[in-house]
Design a protein around this motif. Structure first.
Motif, mmCIF file in Angstrom:
data_model
loop_
_atom_site.group_PDB
_atom_site.id
_atom_site.type_symbol
_atom_site.label_atom_id
_atom_site.label_comp_id
_atom_site.label_asym_id
_atom_site.label_seq_id
_atom_site.Cartn_x
_atom_site.Cartn_y
_atom_site.Cartn_z
ATOM 1 N N THR A 20 0.473 -1.234 -0.481
ATOM 2 C CA THR A 20 -0.410 0.148 -0.011
ATOM 3 C C THR A 20 1.004 1.375 -0.121
ATOM 4 O O THR A 20 1.907 1.369 0.694
ATOM 5 C CB THR A 20 -0.607 0.107 1.241
ATOM 6 N N PRO A 45 -15.968 7.972 0.348
ATOM 7 C CA PRO A 45 -16.332 7.029 0.003
ATOM 8 C C PRO A 45 -17.040 6.760 -1.288
ATOM 9 O O PRO A 45 -16.812 6.366 -2.414
ATOM 10 C CB PRO A 45 -16.687 6.671 1.033
ATOM 11 N N ILE A 66 -4.693 7.545 -0.599
ATOM 12 C CA ILE A 66 -6.091 7.590 0.526
ATOM 13 C C ILE A 66 -7.657 6.663 -0.464
ATOM 14 O O ILE A 66 -8.464 6.249 -0.086
ATOM 15 C CB ILE A 66 -7.330 8.832 0.249
ATOM 16 N N GLU A 120 -8.812 2.959 0.042
ATOM 17 C CA GLU A 120 -9.467 1.530 0.772
ATOM 18 C C GLU A 120 -9.308 0.716 0.372
ATOM 19 O O GLU A 120 -9.251 0.391 -1.142
ATOM 20 C CB GLU A 120 -10.172 1.814 1.814
ATOM 21 N N THR A 147 -9.592 -2.706 0.112
ATOM 22 C CA THR A 147 -10.987 -4.265 0.682
ATOM 23 C C THR A 147 -11.712 -3.705 -0.589
ATOM 24 O O THR A 147 -11.694 -4.098 -1.450
ATOM 25 C CB THR A 147 -11.310 -4.552 1.258
ATOM 26 N N GLU A 148 -12.424 -2.722 -0.912
ATOM 27 C CA GLU A 148 -13.443 -2.067 -1.705
ATOM 28 C C GLU A 148 -12.492 -1.485 -2.196
ATOM 29 O O GLU A 148 -13.926 -0.931 -3.612
ATOM 30 C CB GLU A 148 -14.616 -1.392 -0.410
ATOM 31 N N LYS A 149 -11.406 -0.405 -2.471
ATOM 32 C CA LYS A 149 -10.804 0.123 -3.629
ATOM 33 C C LYS A 149 -11.578 1.417 -3.332
ATOM 34 O O LYS A 149 -12.237 1.845 -4.732
ATOM 35 C CB LYS A 149 -11.176 0.038 -5.275
ATOM 36 N N TYR A 196 -10.747 6.920 0.931
ATOM 37 C CA TYR A 196 -11.344 7.268 2.300
ATOM 38 C C TYR A 196 -12.226 8.948 2.695
ATOM 39 O O TYR A 196 -11.511 9.251 1.636
ATOM 40 C CB TYR A 196 -10.170 7.652 2.915
ATOM 41 N N ASP A 225 -11.662 8.125 9.296
ATOM 42 C CA ASP A 225 -11.989 6.264 8.577
ATOM 43 C C ASP A 225 -13.680 6.550 7.806
ATOM 44 O O ASP A 225 -14.967 7.988 7.644
ATOM 45 C CB ASP A 225 -12.534 5.628 10.002
ATOM 46 N N LEU A 226 -14.009 5.727 6.907
ATOM 47 C CA LEU A 226 -15.090 5.324 6.469
ATOM 48 C C LEU A 226 -16.358 6.185 7.290
ATOM 49 O O LEU A 226 -17.123 6.712 6.449
ATOM 50 C CB LEU A 226 -14.817 3.791 5.501
#
Length: 185
Positions: A2, A51, A121, A123, A125-127, A130, A149-150
């Protein structure tokens, strides 16, 4: 591996993306690039990310930035919102959501996710991006970064406070607000 979040003192990365700028037929879309951030008029840029479109926390933030649009304009700052959704999804959301119809700033579409990735920035897992906010000076240098955070919305008044402090180009103590004394060395 990352990529780390782009930080203070670094140049904002080059980009060219489509953005929703209007609900008027034929005038909905406009391309925005990193060149638009560089200017000789001393204009700053506040670029904030959410997001996903058609969610719950995101429109509260977007609406609050819009309510404070004049505050940013009065500080010679351009305001740009962004997510990894397409410009067509942005347009549909604006048409569908009462609080988003009359936005005064563009909604940038990073469908390739390349800018979110360059900013660090995305995320993993979900791409999705943030909740990140970047204040960029007129030379295209990042001067402030805030990432949430989301599930937590940001504080727009704090973004304005930090912009005010940065624009003084002086030492600003804890909880400093515009109009208060700065620190003298």
């Amino acid at each position: 591996m990352t990529k780390g979040i782009l930080s203070i003192g670094q140049p904002f990365p080059a980009f060219k993306k489509s953005a929703v700028v209007s609900l008027e037929k034929g005038k909905e879309f406009f391309d925005i690039s990193s060149d638009d951030l560089l200017n000789e008029e001393g204009r700053w840029t506040v670029l904030f990310w959410w997001p996903k479109d058609f969610t719950f926390v995101c429109p509260t933030e977007i609406a609050e930035f819009n309510k404070n649009f004049g505050e940013f304009r009065d500080r010679n700052a351009s305001l740009i919102g962004a997510s990894t959704d397409s410009e067509f999804v942005h347009l549909a959301w604006r048409k569908n959501h009462d609080d988003l119809r009359d936005l005064k700033f563009p909604m940038l579409a990073d469908t390739s996710k390349s800018l979110a990735e360059d900013l660090g920035i995305l995320e993993p897992t979900e791409k999705i991006a943030y909740r990140a906010t970047f204040i960029i000076d007129p030379q295209g240098i990042v001067r402030w970064v805030s990432v949430y955070d989301l599930n937590v919305g940001r504080n727009v008044k704090e973004v304005i406070r930090v912009l005010d402090a940065l624009q003084t180009d002086e030492l600003c103590p804890c909880n400093w607000e515009k109009g208060k004394e700065t620190l003298k060395m």
